[in-house]
Design a protein around this motif. Structure first.
Motif, PDB file in Angstrom:
ATOM      1  N   ARG A 239      -8.553   4.416   8.186  1.00  0.00           N
ATOM      2  CA  ARG A 239      -7.568   4.747   7.162  1.00  0.00           C
ATOM      3  C   ARG A 239      -7.604   6.249   6.860  1.00  0.00           C
ATOM      4  NH1 ARG A 239     -10.124   0.352   3.235  1.00  0.00           N
ATOM      5  NH2 ARG A 239      -9.757  -1.523   4.508  1.00  0.00           N
ATOM      6  N   PHE A 240      -6.612   6.667   6.102  1.00  0.00           N
ATOM      7  CA  PHE A 240      -6.571   8.063   5.650  1.00  0.00           C
ATOM      8  C   PHE A 240      -7.341   8.197   4.341  1.00  0.00           C
ATOM      9  CE2 PHE A 240      -2.556   8.009   8.161  1.00  0.00           C
ATOM     10  CZ  PHE A 240      -2.893   9.017   9.059  1.00  0.00           C
ATOM     11  N   PHE A 241      -8.111   9.270   4.240  1.00  0.00           N
ATOM     12  CA  PHE A 241      -8.790   9.647   3.001  1.00  0.00           C
ATOM     13  C   PHE A 241      -8.551  11.143   2.775  1.00  0.00           C
ATOM     14  CE2 PHE A 241     -11.053   5.879   4.332  1.00  0.00           C
ATOM     15  CZ  PHE A 241     -11.312   5.208   3.145  1.00  0.00           C
ATOM     16  N   SER A 242      -8.641  11.564   1.518  1.00  0.00           N
ATOM     17  CA  SER A 242      -8.453  12.972   1.189  1.00  0.00           C
ATOM     18  C   SER A 242      -9.326  13.329  -0.002  1.00  0.00           C
ATOM     19  CB  SER A 242      -6.981  13.267   0.874  1.00  0.00           C
ATOM     20  OG  SER A 242      -6.767  14.647   0.627  1.00  0.00           O
ATOM     21  N   GLY A 243      -9.609  14.623  -0.100  1.00  0.00           N
ATOM     22  CA  GLY A 243     -10.474  15.124  -1.168  1.00  0.00           C
ATOM     23  C   GLY A 243     -11.748  15.696  -0.590  1.00  0.00           C
TER      24      GLY A 243
ATOM     25  N   ASP B  92     -14.205  -0.009  -9.803  1.00  0.00           N
ATOM     26  CA  ASP B  92     -15.490   0.667  -9.967  1.00  0.00           C
ATOM     27  C   ASP B  92     -15.450   2.123  -9.512  1.00  0.00           C
ATOM     28  OD1 ASP B  92     -15.218   0.309  -7.286  1.00  0.00           O
ATOM     29  OD2 ASP B  92     -17.131  -0.730  -6.969  1.00  0.00           O
ATOM     30  N   GLY B  93     -14.253   2.646  -9.194  1.00  0.00           N
ATOM     31  CA  GLY B  93     -14.100   4.034  -8.774  1.00  0.00           C
ATOM     32  C   GLY B  93     -14.295   4.277  -7.292  1.00  0.00           C
ATOM     33  N   GLN B  94     -14.495   3.217  -6.517  1.00  0.00           N
ATOM     34  CA  GLN B  94     -14.703   3.370  -5.069  1.00  0.00           C
ATOM     35  C   GLN B  94     -13.382   3.691  -4.380  1.00  0.00           C
ATOM     36  OE1 GLN B  94     -17.081   0.379  -2.972  1.00  0.00           O
ATOM     37  NE2 GLN B  94     -15.375   0.189  -1.503  1.00  0.00           N
ATOM     38  N   PRO B  95     -13.328   4.741  -3.526  1.00  0.00           N
ATOM     39  CA  PRO B  95     -12.092   5.073  -2.805  1.00  0.00           C
ATOM     40  C   PRO B  95     -11.712   3.947  -1.848  1.00  0.00           C
ATOM     41  CG  PRO B  95     -13.651   6.908  -2.741  1.00  0.00           C
ATOM     42  CD  PRO B  95     -14.397   5.727  -3.265  1.00  0.00           C
ATOM     43  N   LEU B  96     -10.423   3.664  -1.765  1.00  0.00           N
ATOM     44  CA  LEU B  96      -9.922   2.597  -0.914  1.00  0.00           C
ATOM     45  C   LEU B  96      -9.247   3.114   0.351  1.00  0.00           C
ATOM     46  CD1 LEU B  96      -8.380   0.295  -3.674  1.00  0.00           C
ATOM     47  CD2 LEU B  96     -10.598   0.049  -2.527  1.00  0.00           C
ATOM     48  N   GLY B  97      -8.843   4.387   0.367  1.00  0.00           N
ATOM     49  CA  GLY B  97      -8.104   4.898   1.512  1.00  0.00           C
ATOM     50  C   GLY B  97      -6.694   4.356   1.530  1.00  0.00           C
ATOM     51  N   GLY B  98      -5.919   4.776   2.523  1.00  0.00           N
ATOM     52  CA  GLY B  98      -4.539   4.324   2.572  1.00  0.00           C
ATOM     53  C   GLY B  98      -3.914   4.507   3.933  1.00  0.00           C
ATOM     54  N   ARG B  99      -2.624   4.152   3.999  1.00  0.00           N
ATOM     55  CA  ARG B  99      -1.886   4.230   5.262  1.00  0.00           C
ATOM     56  C   ARG B  99      -0.981   5.450   5.348  1.00  0.00           C
ATOM     57  NH1 ARG B  99       1.178  -1.196   6.221  1.00  0.00           N
ATOM     58  NH2 ARG B  99       1.707  -0.921   4.014  1.00  0.00           N
TER      59      ARG B  99
ATOM     60  N   GLU C 193      -2.169  13.655  -1.518  1.00  0.00           N
ATOM     61  CA  GLU C 193      -1.876  12.293  -1.956  1.00  0.00           C
ATOM     62  C   GLU C 193      -2.197  11.337  -0.814  1.00  0.00           C
ATOM     63  OE1 GLU C 193       1.932  10.278  -4.059  1.00  0.00           O
ATOM     64  OE2 GLU C 193       2.190  10.762  -1.929  1.00  0.00           O
ATOM     65  N   VAL C 194      -2.824  10.213  -1.138  1.00  0.00           N
ATOM     66  CA  VAL C 194      -3.037   9.102  -0.212  1.00  0.00           C
ATOM     67  C   VAL C 194      -2.476   7.860  -0.876  1.00  0.00           C
ATOM     68  CG1 VAL C 194      -4.752   7.646   0.924  1.00  0.00           C
ATOM     69  CG2 VAL C 194      -5.071  10.116   0.876  1.00  0.00           C
ATOM     70  N   THR C 195      -1.650   7.088  -0.147  1.00  0.00           N
ATOM     71  CA  THR C 195      -1.070   5.864  -0.709  1.00  0.00           C
ATOM     72  C   THR C 195      -1.261   4.718   0.273  1.00  0.00           C
ATOM     73  OG1 THR C 195       1.143   6.123   0.239  1.00  0.00           O
ATOM     74  CG2 THR C 195       0.693   7.261  -1.836  1.00  0.00           C
ATOM     75  N   GLU C 196      -1.146   3.492  -0.221  1.00  0.00           N
ATOM     76  CA  GLU C 196      -1.271   2.321   0.633  1.00  0.00           C
ATOM     77  C   GLU C 196       0.018   2.013   1.382  1.00  0.00           C
ATOM     78  OE1 GLU C 196      -2.809  -1.032  -1.433  1.00  0.00           O
ATOM     79  OE2 GLU C 196      -4.624   0.011  -2.128  1.00  0.00           O
ATOM     80  N   SER C 197       1.107   2.696   1.034  1.00  0.00           N
ATOM     81  CA  SER C 197       2.362   2.530   1.777  1.00  0.00           C
ATOM     82  C   SER C 197       2.281   3.286   3.091  1.00  0.00           C
ATOM     83  CB  SER C 197       3.538   3.035   0.939  1.00  0.00           C
ATOM     84  OG  SER C 197       3.406   4.429   0.705  1.00  0.00           O
TER      85      SER C 197
END
Length: 605
Positions: A492-496, A515-522, A549-553
């Protein structure tokens, strides 16, 4: 009485300063008898011509050190007059005149030069002559096409010399490497305000490429180097091909010295009048082909990290480059072997291979991946490179206390444009890369997805020395074909973090779990802007702003952008700048730190 008479005579003659002379200079000599300040005014000219004369002027250059006498002042004036007359002729003003006036009644002394340029003479005729060997008609026509001077152009001395240089540089590319200038004849016609120019060249004999001989080889296979020779034996000599081959050998980093010359003395070759094909001797000195390098970095979001690299640049004797890299960091540990074989099957084509084991331990996931990859890259021109590869991976990922194992097969395709002057510290140019990777995955059944990423950065210097420049970067990405939860977390994509949106924690830009854990996105969007100021030779200051910006879309929405800003400091070494960045999130969320700190080698992008 005789003494008083003698003094009076000397004063009249101007050899002894008098009170009357001091009064005529508005008291300047009385105030400071050791110097004579002045101002210079140039009239009759404007623009670049005036600027050039001002740059040449001794009066202007030495104005802060006024002369101590009027004789010294006039000497400066006379030097300027001669310099200006010469400069005006070099610009094509062969009928120019200069008048001048010195007004010593003013303070500072006012010097005025009135310049009458007259007409700028034009080129009436440009002719080529060959007193020795007469080149073929096609060569003569090519030389005329390469000339930078034509009838109607201003008769500027610099342009006349540059035209000769251009012709002399063209002859070796057309089969005459021994060419030299015989004479340059310039006739000025004052009746028609024009100039006629005749260039005479001693071309020497026409040449073709002869046999090639290598001297100095120790570990590098001669057959490999012969395949790199860009010319065919018997083809017309072309100096451009010789220089291309020299650059190819130097850029391989296998040689400390490369010398390409004729085996026979040049004096002997010049005695020929018929076409010849002398032997080419290529003398090289090999360098050490093994290198060990170390690197380290730190950030408050990613912790400490370091890597060690061992490189062999001639592993099988034909410039194959084997690189072993070990990385140990708080969030990643890896061991990777890369091999790159240049000029595979054809020039400017590279066979690449990779075997690696990578372990990641981040807030978002823990993973262990074993990867094997084989690819083919082809360079087209100086700036373009295209690549295709096959990639097989075994990935074990733990996310949200759930462990999943994936088998992945991918076919990455890429296109890259890169005309930057440096990778670690670019000061101009553009870098852009598009990568598309279809994936076939197996995890509780088969599924597929496509990952696309585009990254570009540009650099614009604002001054001649490139001490001030603007830098910008943008990146976008998209994954289609599978839902976010179905994808392996490390795909997945992550940023930061220090390489994306500074000010936010590593991978913290984008959707977060409760819990604040990053989920990543598409989908991914990132942009960075920097103003880089270099202060002296060693230091620099870089204010910057990042957004991402990272989104699940599958496409960016631009509805939850995260902004970070800060100030960077650079210490420039002979290899690359050491980067220290301090950043803060502008639209901070609960739980985000106020300050992030990054240290690494090289610019941020």
């Amino acid at each position: 009485m005789p003494l008083l008479f003698l003094m009076a005579c000397l004063m009249v003659a101007g050899l002894v300063p008098s009170a009357k002379i001091s009064a005529q200079t508005n008291g300047q000599a009385a105030q400071n008898p050791n110097n004579i300040p002045y101002d210079l005014s140039l009239t009759g000219i404007t623009g670049s011509l005036k600027t050039r004369l001002e740059e040449l002027s001794i009066l202007i250059k030495d104005k802060k050190s006024p002369p101590r006498s009027y004789g010294a002042l006039r000497a400066r004036l006379e030097r300027d007059l001669k310099t200006f007359e010469k400069a005006l002729r070099s610009e094509g003003y062969y009928n120019a005149s200069i008048s001048h006036q010195i007004d010593s009644s003013q303070s500072p002394v006012a010097i005025t030069m009135r310049i009458f340029t007259g007409k700028q003479y034009k080129i009436d005729l440009v002719d080529l002559a060959f007193p020795g060997v007469l080149p073929e008609e096609t060569v003569v026509e090519a030389l005329k096409a390469a000339m930078t001077l034509a009838p109607g152009d201003p008769a500027r001395a610099e342009d006349i010399v540059l035209a000769e240089t251009a012709i002399l540089a063209t002859l070796p590319r057309l089969g005459y490497p021994l060419a030299r200038t015989a004479t340059r004849h310039v006739v000025i016609d004052h009746d028609t305000d024009s100039a006629r120019i005749t260039y005479r060249f001693d071309t020497g004999p026409a040449m073709r490429f002869g046999d090639v001989r290598f001297d100095g080889l120790e570990t590098i296979k001669e057959g490999y180097l012969r395949r790199l020779v860009p010319w065919e034996s018997g083809a017309p000599y072309d100096q451009a091909q010789v220089e291309t081959f020299r650059r190819t050998l130097i850029s391989s980093r296998l040689f400390g010295s490369v010398r390409i010359q004729f085996s026979d003395p040049l004096a002997d070759l010049r005695t020929h009048t018929e076409p010849i094909a002398p032997e080419m001797k290529i003398t090289v000195i090999e360098t050490d082909q093994r290198t060990i390098s170390l690197g380290a970095g730190f950030s408050t979001s990613e912790g400490f990290g370091g890597d060690a690299t061992w490189e062999h640049r001639n592993f099988f004797g034909a410039s194959e480059r084997l690189t072993l890299t070990a990385r140990i960091a708080e969030i990643e540990q890896s061991l990777v072997a890369d091999i790159r074989k240049p000029n595979f099957l054809r020039r400017d084509q590279y066979l690449t291979g990779r075997v690696g084991a990578i372990r990641e331990d981040t807030d978002a996931f823990d993973s262990l991946e074993l990867n094997i990859r084989a690819g083919l890259d082809r360079a087209i021109g100086r700036y373009w490179q295209f690549g295709v590869a096959t990639d097989l991976s075994f990935t074990d990922v733990e996310e949200n206390d759930e462990r999943r194992t994936f088998l992945l097969a991918a076919l990455p395709l890429s296109a890259t444009f890169d005309n930057r002057d440096s990778v670690l510290d670019p000061t101009y140019g553009l870098y852009a890369r598009l990568a598309i990777a279809p994936h076939l995955a197996e995890q509780s059944g088969f599924f597929s997805f496509y990952k696309t990423a585009f990254d570009a950065s540009s650099y614009l210097p604002l001054d001649k020395d490139k001490d001030i420049l603007l830098a910008a970067r943008v990146a976008v990405g998209s994954i289609i074909g599978a839902e976010n939860e179905r994808l392996p977390a490390n795909r997945r994509f992550f940023s930061g973090g220090g390489g994306s949106v500074r000010g936010f924690g590593f991978q913290d830009v984008g959707p977060l779990a409760e819990d604040g854990q990053p989920l990543g996105g598409r989908s991914l969007f990132e942009a960075s802007f920097e103003a880089r100021f270099r202060i002296g030779e060693d230091f620099g200051v870089v204010p910057f702003i990042d957004v991402g910006e990272v989104t699940e879309s599958t496409t960016p929405r631009f509805g939850d952008l995260r902004w970070g800003a800060g100030l960077g400091f650079r210490y420039y070494t002979s290899f690359a700048p050491i980067r220290v960045d301090i950043a803060t999130p502008i639209n901070r969320r609960p739980g985000d730190n106020r300050i992030q700190f990054y240290i690494s080698l090289g610019q941020s992008f």
